[in-house]
Design an enzyme around this catalytic site. Structure first.
Site, PDB file in Angstrom:
ATOM      1  CB  CYS A   1      15.333 -25.195   1.030  1.00 62.74           C
ATOM      2  SG  CYS A   1      15.375 -23.600   0.216  1.00 62.74           S
TER       3      CYS A   1
ATOM      4  CB  CYS B   1      15.152 -21.206   2.287  1.00 62.33           C
ATOM      5  SG  CYS B   1      14.196 -21.831   0.972  1.00 62.33           S
TER       6      CYS B   1
END
Ligand SMILES: Cc1cc2nc3c(=O)[nH]c(=O)nc-3n(C[C@H](O)[C@H](O)[C@H](O)COP(=O)(O)OP(=O)(O)OC[C@H]3O[C@@H](n4cnc5c(N)ncnc54)[C@H](O)[C@@H]3O)c2cc1C
Ligand SMILES: *[C@@H]1O[C@H](CO)[C@@H](O)[C@H](O)[C@H]1NC(C)=O
Ligand SMILES: *[C@@H]1O[C@H](CO)[C@@H](O)[C@H](O)[C@H]1NC(C)=O
Ligand SMILES: *[C@@H]1O[C@H](CO)[C@@H](O)[C@H](O)[C@H]1NC(C)=O
Length: 794
Positions: free
Chosen positions: A78, A81
């Site tokens: 992600c 992230c």
């Protein structure tokens, strides 16, 4: 964990064999205990101060823990992230001192094994942050951090808010975070046995007091309380006008203002951690607190902590070149080029005394001329010991730590010296304005990778180097790269068992050492890179190096001379003794000590020297001066078969039977010795072609050879091939500075298993038989001519 650590340590110990100081090994053991080789998963690794959660450890970390935890649930694919991970890492470093009260963790939900854990905690989006109280129950799902800030400061404040509202049971390591009242302070020392109470005066919306409290929770002999600006009685009594500001209150009832360069968290932390009597309590093991109580500092050589000492640099050279490298009997391939680079940057930039520089240059010249793909350590040692007697060149033997002294023998010393050496070299390279900005860094990297005894350290360093070393584009950024990555290591090791309690790992340099290097922006600490560079240039400059505790050059040279003379004498004596032994026709040949054995034996001597060196005062002659084992590295002392080769010529007329007899015995003895040695040394690799050369030796033996003996022969041959190579390059002129190595070694290469005597005998026999044939030919020819003459006459 303990098991893994044991395995790694024993491998290490095995590899370096007897060559390492016991204390260094114990340091490594400590290091190893601290850095179990955790699986590197997702965006975080063990060196990020982030606890990486896995199915194996999740329960032991989260359930019933004595510290609270903040956990990031993320997916490694992600983008958010990935963007957030540097913040999470910085947060973890920033609040690493808080670990006993609140720790930082992360789990990669994209990892299949972790999937069930993430769903157990009800995580759906990434990244998700959750706070787990101390002593959480197994069914606890944690408290979500909704709408959390994406910066360290905001996150830190959020964590403090959570800690303040922590329900019972309170994490035992967490000090009280509430404000202190006058009443509480009046009888503070009656209920607390600490040497200092730091009072941080601040406004109610400031977090500095609480941050400072947590920053110092691992330190003994100090307590921190925040006092609000509304606490009129105290504010008036001390006449406090600045908020924040910090006052020290001592048991004797005296208040003093803590002087810092800037009124900000980092500066208070630096200052409080350095107060007299304040030491880290060494949470992990009680050993450290023991150390902390015993002030051994007065046993150290006096030195100035803000300076760099040449004695440390020379000790580092000795340790690295004569001890660490000695663990590698044969240096080749990648390791050889690492060594060449290392010596090359030393020769170029080491700001040493003339004698040391001359030696480094001579070794560099010799090494550059080496065309072989392999180098035996013993030839390097000869170069370091200056057996070629290059005038006015020497490398001091033994170590004498000054700025790198530790409060215990296993602290600081060599690794401290290694860092210092490379800081000095990067600064010197910048001063010299050489063109390759990476030269020194890459030399350090390859040396650490190939030789640095602490393997976990080497791995960590290599990881850092891979990440960013290639981005270094200027000489000054090389200086800064090393500085910042050293600080990165300091950050990781702060509070580790390998940290000397008297030399805490700080983000260096401290504000006292370089005030202008530090700054504050939006309440957060910043480094001023320009000022820093100026500071580093001067701190590590050659003009600034202190020469205290150095052995005088003249003394150094005369000691070296003595050693060489003794070495020659012992060789002579040895040869004389051998001659006498043979003259008595004693056929029982005892193998003289093997070279490999001596390498192992020598180190304890050095070790003694080093240990004693730590204590002996300068007036006494240092123990490493005694010429001990040096004499032993001569090829002449190798056993029997080689030894026979070196017989003086006048003795070459021997009774043939006696010779064969003796030779055979010697062979057997040698074989036995070297096969024993084989077990102890690390030489495993087969030398191509060595097998072929067994033939002549076996023939010479003239009797079947036992398998054990074969092994031994083989080993000896390998050794000899090495020496042959070395001498080979001498032939090419590369070794002109080192004319010593025995010319006769060529014989050993050419004749493989034959001794000089064998060859002379061969030649003699050959010559005799040719003469015989010639004589016969002439005789018959004459006869025929005579007969023909007789026939013709009548
Ligand atoms: C390449 C390398 C990797 C290492 N990796 C590990 C490891 O993974 N784990 C482990 O336990 N130990 C590791 N060590 C050892 C560890 O870093 C220390 O050297 C050792 O613990 C001794 O610490 P010290 O207190 O003497 O300070 P050191 O960190 O050795 O520093 C020596 C001196 O340099 C100065 N200094 C400190 N910081 C800086 C800076 N940022 N820039 C310039 N100068 C500075 C100070 O004057 C300090 O006293 C490593 C050492 C090296 C050389
Ligand atoms: C939790 O830990 C405490 C002490 O650390 C211990 O007394 C207690 O029994 C533990 N509880 C559980 C459920 O493991
Ligand atoms: C401190 O160290 C000294 C010397 O190493 C030792 O004699 C003394 O007993 C130690 N003291 C304590 C309290 O451990
Ligand atoms: C130590 O060195 C610093 C920096 O050069 C100097 O200012 C200081 O006076 C020295 N301290 C002692 C005790 O010599």
């Amino acid at each position: 964990m303990a098991w893994r650590c044991y395995r790694a340590t024993s491998r290490f110990t095995w590899k370096i064999h007897a060559n390492f100081r016991e204390s260094f090994i114990s340091t490594i053991l400590f290091v190893c205990l601290l850095f179990p080789f955790t699986t590197e998963a997702g965006l975080y690794t063990a060196s990020d101060q982030v606890v990486v959660l896995t199915p194996d450890n999740v329960d032991s970390v989260l359930v019933n823990s004595t510290a609270a935890l903040v956990v990031e649930f993320y997916a490694s694919w992600c983008g958010h992230c990935i963007a957030f991970s540097p913040v999470w890492k910085s947060l973890a470093s920033d609040i690493k001192e808080w670990k006993p009260a609140v720790d930082v963790a992360a789990i990669d939900c994209a990892n299949q094994d972790n999937g069930p854990i993430c769903s157990r905690f009800g995580v759906r989006g990434y990244p998700t942050l959750k706070f787990f109280h101390a002593y959480s129950k197994p069914d606890s799902k944690g408290e979500g951090f909704r709408g959390f800030p994406r910066n360290v400061r905001g996150l830190r404040h959020k964590i403090i808010n959570k800690m303040e509202t922590h329900a019972e049971p309170w994490p035992p390591a967490c000090p009280p975070l509430e404000t202190a009242s006058r009443a509480e302070l009046d009888n503070f020392f009656e209920t607390n046995s600490v040497g200092h109470l730091a009072l941080l005066f601040e406004t109610s919306n400031s977090y500095v007091g609480r941050e400072l409290t947590l920053d110092l929770l691992q330190y003994e002999n100090i307590a921190v309380r925040r006092v609000l600006s509304t606490e009129d009685g105290l504010v008036a009594k001390l006449n406090v006008t600045d908020f924040p500001s910090c006052y020290l209150y001592s048991p004797s009832g005296i208040f003093t203002r803590l002087h810092v360069q800037l009124e900000a968290r980092t500066f208070y932390t630096y200052a409080l951690q350095r107060l007299p009597g304040v030491v880290r309590a060494g949470k992990p093991l009680p050993v450290t607190s023991d150390l902390a109580k015993n002030t051994t500092e007065d046993q150290l050589r006096p030195f100035n902590r803000s300076r760099v000492y040449m004695a440390d640099l020379e000790s580092t050279l000795h340790y690295s070149l004569r001890m660490e490298l000695a663990a590698h009997p044969v240096i080749k391939g990648e390791a050889l080029s690492a060594l060449q680079r290392y010596i090359s940057v030393l020769a170029k930039y080491f700001p040493g005394r003339p004698v040391v520089n001359n030696l480094l240059k001579s070794v560099d010249t010799w090494l550059k001329g080496e065309k072989d793909t392999e180098l035996s350590y013993s030839s390097l040692r000869d170069a370091l010991d200056n057996t070629a007697e290059v005038p006015n060149a020497a490398l001091p033997k033994g170590v004498r730590w000054v700025g790198c002294q530790g409060s215990k023998p296993h602290f600081r010393r060599y690794p401290c010296g290694m860092w210092t050496l490379f800081h000095v070299l990067t600064v010197q390279a910048e001063e010299a304005a050489d063109k390759d900005p990476q030269e020194v860094l890459q030399a350090m990297r390859s040396y650490i990778h190939s030789f640095f005894g602490c393997q976990a350290c080497a791995t960590h360093f290599e990881n850092m180097a891979q990440e960013s070393m290639s981005h270094v584009g200027t000489l000054s950024s090389a200086v800064l790269w090393l500085w910042s990555h050293h600080n990165h290591v300091n950050n990781r090791l702060a509070g580790a068992l390998s940290e000397d309690p008297h030399f805490p790992k700080i983000q260096w340099p401290s504000p006292e050492l370089c005030p202008s290097c530090h700054g504050v922006k939006n309440g957060e600490h910043t480094w001023n890179q320009e000022e820093l560079l100026t500071f580093l240039r001067s701190h590590f400059s050659s003009e600034h190096l202190l020469s205290d505790y150095l052995e005088e050059e003249a003394q150094l040279l005369s000691r070296q001379k003595e050693r060489l003379v003794t070495r020659h004498q012992e060789q002579e004596a040895k040869r004389g003794a051998e001659r006498r032994a043979r003259q008595t026709q004693d056929t029982s040949v005892k193998p003289p000590p093997e070279e490999e054995e001596e390498v192992a034996k020598e180190e304890p001597a050095e070790e003694e020297a080093e240990r004693a060196g730590g204590k002996v005062q300068m007036s006494e002659p240092p123990p490493w001066v005694k010429p001990k084992a040096d004499v032993s590295h001569q090829p002449q002392r190798r056993p029997s078969i080689v030894g026979l080769k070196f017989r003086p010529p006048q003795e070459e007329i021997v009774d043939l039977d006696a010779f064969i007899n003796q030779h055979y015995k010697a062979l057997r003895a040698a074989a036995r010795v070297s096969s024993r040695v084989k077990l102890r040394t690390l030489q495993k690799k087969e030398q191509p072609g060595a097998g072929l050369e067994q033939g002549p030796v076996l023939l010479l033996g003239m009797q079947p050879v036992e398998p054990e003996d074969l092994l031994g022969q083989h080993n000896m041959l390998q050794k000899r091939i090495l020496t042959g190579k070395y001498t080979g390059s001498e032939e090419e002129g590369a070794l002109e500075m080192y004319p010593h190595p025995n010319k006769r070694r060529w014989m050993s290469l050419l004749s493989v298993g034959f001794s000089r005597l064998d060859i002379s005998l061969c030649v003699l026999l050959y010559f005799l038989s040719s003469m015989c044939l010639l004589a016969m030919y002439l005789f018959f020819k004459n006869c025929r001519r005579l007969r023909r003459a007789k026939v013709a006459l009548p």
